[in-house]
Design an enzyme around this catalytic site. Structure first.
Site, short mmCIF file in Angstrom:
data_model
loop_
_atom_site.label_atom_id
_atom_site.label_comp_id
_atom_site.label_asym_id
_atom_site.label_seq_id
_atom_site.Cartn_x
_atom_site.Cartn_y
_atom_site.Cartn_z
N LYS A 1 0.85 -1.19 0.00
CA LYS A 1 0.00 0.00 0.00
C LYS A 1 0.88 1.24 0.00
CE LYS A 1 -3.76 -2.57 0.70
NZ LYS A 1 -4.90 -2.66 -0.21
N HIS B 1 -6.94 -13.65 -7.57
CA HIS B 1 -7.65 -12.63 -6.78
C HIS B 1 -9.10 -12.59 -7.23
CE1 HIS B 1 -8.80 -8.83 -4.97
NE2 HIS B 1 -7.67 -8.85 -4.28
#
Length: 448
Positions: free
Chosen positions: A174, A293
């Protein structure tokens, strides 16, 4: 009138709207071992009987809304789907579970794309249905054996990584977008040297103007090799190969293999099952692990009476191919009930799963040794969740902390150290017979 038309007319051929119930509702049908079975949650429109609604769902197998003259060229009884049982949903008004059997010949071998196109491709828009949800599928052994499944599976992955007896640890880098490739690689290195097994591209990290995919791949490979040299452990970074075309996706996977990294990643719902299966085949042939994902899953699975639950998407992923799949957390920021989550976790990992309606499993499923998929717990979790995650998911899992690693006040590496220490403390306590559910906080405090 042509001779063919005249013949059909003489035996009762009539145009007009077909009565679904007369054709596709067959309560006396005995299912075959080779049938694909589906359990649909059906909410009929007012005034529509459940038998008609259930039969309408089965129509997608062979039918159209009317009788056509080409019906005479084939055997409808051989190929049609059959709604063979309907039961009301306890505690819900005007909701029913309709069980439908589809003959195996309706489906192309090894194609999840074709399976879904046939079963759910059209029926969800029928006027007779207010809402429709595909609750579960039973995939027959004969069809399972036409799929390669995961490129490698749980045991082969552990052997590649040389890591046993504990869950694996991961971290999503992130901020997910905005970093340069070099700074992104630095964040990867800090996490891996701190003790994590994996770091990860987020689902929408592809090849943006501020960080092109080739630059990211190179800096991440440098980071993991440096971390491996310092720690003596095998490390990995999920390099997202998802792209706008299958050709570009495979090109990125080829480059990852040339760099020598152990794993790539694909957004299997937005990318599509055809692309995912193609990538899974490439990964098996070339020794790459594949992390899948589930971006976009909640668009499909969040409503309780429409769409399909994640257990169906998880089964499809195991067939299409993926060594990892995100599976919720039970304790984090994303929605997920414990028993339902454990139900599809078992569907991912185990070879044989018994029917258990309390966990949302409508059919017994035999995977006949198709490799298992490692569930990934990710989304709003942190170090204090470690005891619960260790207890819920067990050893064959990846526990993935994004903000729970990068948010550490001392930086990425200390955040990774905290997670590794907490995990090893929980595994040791569990192995000593301590109760993680009641003693979890104490175990973490002792470790700190």
């Amino acid at each position: 009138m042509s001779p063919q038309t005249e013949t059909k007319a003489s035996v009762g051929f009539k145009a007009g709207v077909k009565e679904y119930k007369l054709t596709y509702y067959t309560p006396d049908y005995e299912t075959k071992d080779t049938d694909i079975l589906a359990a649909f949650r059906v909410t009929p429109q007012p005034g529509v009987p459940p038998e008609k609604a259930g039969a309408a769902v089965a129509e997608s197998s062979t039918g159209t809304w009317t009788t056509v003259w080409t019906d005479g060229f084939t055997s409808l009884d051989r190929y049609k789907g059959r709604c063979y049982h309907i039961e009301p949903v306890a505690g819900e008004e005007n909701q029913y579970i309709a069980y439908v059997a589809y003959p195996l010949d309706l489906f192309e071998e090894g194609s999840v794309t074709n399976m879904f196109t046939s079963i759910v491709g059209n029926v969800f828009g029928f006027k007779a249905l207010r809402a429709l949800r595909l609750e579960d599928l039973r995939i027959p052994v004969a069809y399972v054996k036409t799929f390669q499944g995961p490129p490698h599976g749980i045991q082969v992955e552990r052997d590649k990584l040389n890591k046993y007896g504990r869950p694996l640890l991961g971290c999503t880098i992130k901020p997910k977008l905005g970093l340069s490739a070099k700074n992104y690689g630095r964040a990867v290195y800090e996490c891996l040297r701190g003790g994590l097994d994996f770091t990860k591209d987020d689902e929408n990290v592809n090849s943006q103007p501020f960080m092109r995919w080739r630059d990211r791949f190179c800096f991440c490979a440098e980071a993991l090799y440096k971390a491996q040299a310092e720690t003596g452990e095998i490390k990995g970074h999920y390099l997202n190969a998802t792209a706008g075309t299958c050709e570009e996706m495979i090109k990125r996977a080829v480059f990852a293999r040339e760099l020598g990294v152990p794993i790539v990643m694909h957004d299997y719902l937005t990318g599509g099952f055809t692309a995912n299966t193609s990538l899974a085949h490439y990964c098996r042939d070339n020794g790459l692990l594949l992390h899948x994902h589930r971006a976009m899953h909640a668009v499909i699975d969040r409503q309780k009476n429409h769409g399909m639950p994640f257990r169906v998407l998880a089964k499809a992923l195991r067939m299409s191919g993926g060594d990892h799949i995100h599976a919720g957390t039970v304790v984090g920021k994303l929605e997920g009930e414990r028993e339902i989550t454990l139900g599809f976790v078992d569907l991912l990992r185990d070879d044989f799963i018994e029917k258990d309606r309390s966990r949302g499993i409508y059919f017994t499923q035999d995977w006949v040794s198709l490799p298992g998929v490692i569930p990934v717990a990710s989304g709003g979790i942190h170090v204090w969740h470690m005891p619960a995650l260790t207890e819920i998911f067990g050893d064959d899992s990846v526990l993935q902390f994004g903000g729970g690693t990068l948010g550490h006040p001392w930086g990425n590496a200390p955040g990774a150290v905290a997670n590794r220490v907490a995990l090893e403390a929980c595994v040791q306590a569990r192995n000593e017979g301590r109760d993680l559910a009641s003693e979890g906080n104490e175990i973490i405090r002792e470790a700190s």
